[in-house]
Design an enzyme around this catalytic site. Sequence first.
Site, mmCIF file in Angstrom:
data_model
loop_
_atom_site.group_PDB
_atom_site.id
_atom_site.type_symbol
_atom_site.label_atom_id
_atom_site.label_comp_id
_atom_site.label_asym_id
_atom_site.label_seq_id
_atom_site.Cartn_x
_atom_site.Cartn_y
_atom_site.Cartn_z
ATOM 1 N N ARG A 1 0.839 -1.192 0.000
ATOM 2 C CA ARG A 1 0.000 0.000 0.000
ATOM 3 C C ARG A 1 0.873 1.239 0.000
ATOM 4 N NH1 ARG A 1 -3.505 -2.402 -1.842
ATOM 5 N NH2 ARG A 1 -5.620 -2.734 -1.097
ATOM 6 N N HIS B 1 -1.103 0.227 -9.869
ATOM 7 C CA HIS B 1 -1.845 -0.720 -9.019
ATOM 8 C C HIS B 1 -2.352 -1.920 -9.830
ATOM 9 C CE1 HIS B 1 -4.279 -1.115 -5.058
ATOM 10 N NE2 HIS B 1 -4.090 -2.302 -5.596
HETATM 11 P P1 NDP Z 1 -2.107 -10.988 4.916
HETATM 12 O O1 NDP Z 1 -3.039 -10.380 5.905
HETATM 13 O O2 NDP Z 1 -2.196 -12.447 4.659
HETATM 14 O O3 NDP Z 1 -0.596 -10.669 5.336
HETATM 15 C C1 NDP Z 1 -0.221 -9.474 5.916
HETATM 16 C C2 NDP Z 1 1.174 -9.620 6.504
HETATM 17 O O4 NDP Z 1 1.569 -8.368 7.062
HETATM 18 C C3 NDP Z 1 1.242 -10.634 7.652
HETATM 19 O O5 NDP Z 1 2.453 -11.358 7.585
HETATM 20 C C4 NDP Z 1 1.229 -9.758 8.894
HETATM 21 O O6 NDP Z 1 1.864 -10.302 10.027
HETATM 22 C C5 NDP Z 1 2.024 -8.574 8.397
HETATM 23 N N1 NDP Z 1 1.756 -7.402 9.215
HETATM 24 C C6 NDP Z 1 0.598 -6.725 9.384
HETATM 25 N N2 NDP Z 1 0.756 -5.705 10.248
HETATM 26 C C7 NDP Z 1 2.042 -5.753 10.638
HETATM 27 C C8 NDP Z 1 2.816 -4.973 11.526
HETATM 28 N N3 NDP Z 1 2.298 -3.938 12.204
HETATM 29 N N4 NDP Z 1 4.125 -5.296 11.690
HETATM 30 C C9 NDP Z 1 4.659 -6.350 11.029
HETATM 31 N N5 NDP Z 1 3.975 -7.129 10.170
HETATM 32 C C10 NDP Z 1 2.678 -6.829 9.975
HETATM 33 O O7 NDP Z 1 -2.303 -10.167 3.578
HETATM 34 P P2 NDP Z 1 -1.977 -10.597 2.068
HETATM 35 O O8 NDP Z 1 -0.651 -11.261 2.041
HETATM 36 O O9 NDP Z 1 -3.114 -11.289 1.460
HETATM 37 O O10 NDP Z 1 -1.900 -9.149 1.386
HETATM 38 C C11 NDP Z 1 -0.973 -8.194 1.853
HETATM 39 C C12 NDP Z 1 -1.299 -6.827 1.283
HETATM 40 O O11 NDP Z 1 -0.941 -6.776 -0.096
HETATM 41 C C13 NDP Z 1 -2.778 -6.438 1.290
HETATM 42 O O12 NDP Z 1 -3.180 -5.956 2.558
HETATM 43 C C14 NDP Z 1 -2.815 -5.342 0.245
HETATM 44 O O13 NDP Z 1 -2.548 -4.107 0.853
HETATM 45 C C15 NDP Z 1 -1.664 -5.706 -0.695
HETATM 46 N N6 NDP Z 1 -2.134 -6.128 -2.007
HETATM 47 C C16 NDP Z 1 -1.786 -5.366 -3.087
HETATM 48 C C17 NDP Z 1 -2.167 -5.728 -4.341
HETATM 49 C C18 NDP Z 1 -1.730 -4.964 -5.522
HETATM 50 O O14 NDP Z 1 -2.244 -5.178 -6.621
HETATM 51 N N7 NDP Z 1 -0.755 -4.091 -5.393
HETATM 52 C C19 NDP Z 1 -2.990 -6.935 -4.565
HETATM 53 C C20 NDP Z 1 -3.262 -7.697 -3.379
HETATM 54 C C21 NDP Z 1 -2.852 -7.282 -2.143
HETATM 55 P P3 NDP Z 1 1.312 -11.638 10.737
HETATM 56 O O15 NDP Z 1 1.604 -12.751 9.740
HETATM 57 O O16 NDP Z 1 2.081 -11.742 11.962
HETATM 58 O O17 NDP Z 1 -0.163 -11.433 10.926
HETATM 59 C C1 OXD Z 2 -5.499 -5.052 -3.405
HETATM 60 C C2 OXD Z 2 -6.036 -5.982 -4.352
HETATM 61 O O1 OXD Z 2 -5.713 -5.247 -2.210
HETATM 62 O O2 OXD Z 2 -5.953 -5.670 -5.561
HETATM 63 O O3 OXD Z 2 -4.816 -4.122 -3.823
HETATM 64 O O4 OXD Z 2 -6.533 -7.049 -3.960
#
Ligand code: NDP
Ligand code: OXD
Length: 312
Positions: A224, A272
């Site tokens: 993000r 994005h």
């Molecule tokens: P998950 O919720 O499965 O994973 C999130 C990870 O971030 C986890 O490992 C979590 O830790 C870690 N995390 C969250 N908060 C913290 C913190 N404060 N400190 C350290 N680690 C933290 O999400 P996804 O893997 O499915 O997706 C991740 C992100 O990717 C989405 O939220 C979205 O923003 C982005 N995304 C972007 C896309 C794009 O097209 N650019 C498409 C899809 C997603 P823990 O494992 O300990 O919970």
């Molecule tokens: C996002 C997605 O979270 O495309 O950005 O799923």
Amino acid sequence: MTILLMDALPHRDAWAEALREKLPGHEVRVWPDVGNADEIEHAVACFPELGELAKLPNLKAMHSLWAGIDHVTRDPDMPWSVPLIRMVDHSLTQGMLDYVTGHVYRFHLTMPAFEALQAQAEWHQQVPPLVEERSVGIMGIGVLGSVIAKQLAGLGFQVRGWARTQKTIDGVDCFAGDAGLTDFLAGTEILVLLLPNTPETADIVNDETLAKLPAGATLINAGRGTLIDEGALIQSLDSGHLTAATLDVFKTEPLPKDHPFWAHPKISVTPHVAAETRISTASESIARNIRHLESGGSFDEIDGVVDAKAGY
Ligand code: NDP
Ligand code: OXD
């Protein structure tokens, strides 16, 4: 059982058709044609209008079309008492795997440096290291980051991951929380951001954290835009500490035309597109979750149920 597709999405007819096909016997309504709001039990949403979810009194679950949920949780009236399920889907994971692997290789092979040399018609043979001599650090090793970590480790990279809670992943050096961040960053040459947007992750890439990366490091942000202090990123690139950045997500989207990222020689912008929610597979994920809940299954058995306290 009635499902409401909440958004004014470009492909909403296709979404409605896909859900109707996969959930026969269900009524799929498309916002703003809500009908009797009391009948709606499942809301499917990407970027719902503010206040609309709160008007559905008998909602059993909210299904986010995206993996990130900030477009749903931006609504101050969002009913947090109703479980929110984020998108966990094969195509989304595969898309992110392709995007990150490709951009990691671009940096690993020092392509930005060769592109700069080409622009000057300069022949300068500086051979990149081998994968086993290159470290990649992934901030966020959840659904997406953990798959990518395993793939990159399988390709031979030295892979490290950082999360909120301690993880164990074969072939990946895992770090957790504030206590693990400095060591994680110190050994990361290519930094990949796959964290969600939460108050805790805001501007987590800033002057201080960037300075902890080794000189010459590169950055890929597919998580993000809120994760990065934009001024600190530009300063680090301009000073030469960070050598290049690939950015897919931004604090303001679309990225404004006059934003300095567009023209910065060390920044590559993608709009994005790192991972797309594809209707064919994502509608099946949503349908599977709805069928599971209707047959008496619990939320605990569903991937991607948002932890309201953690905010992701
Ligand atoms: P998950 O919720 O499965 O994973 C999130 C990870 O971030 C986890 O490992 C979590 O830790 C870690 N995390 C969250 N908060 C913290 C913190 N404060 N400190 C350290 N680690 C933290 O999400 P996804 O893997 O499915 O997706 C991740 C992100 O990717 C989405 O939220 C979205 O923003 C982005 N995304 C972007 C896309 C794009 O097209 N650019 C498409 C899809 C997603 P823990 O494992 O300990 O919970
Ligand atoms: C996002 C997605 O979270 O495309 O950005 O799923």
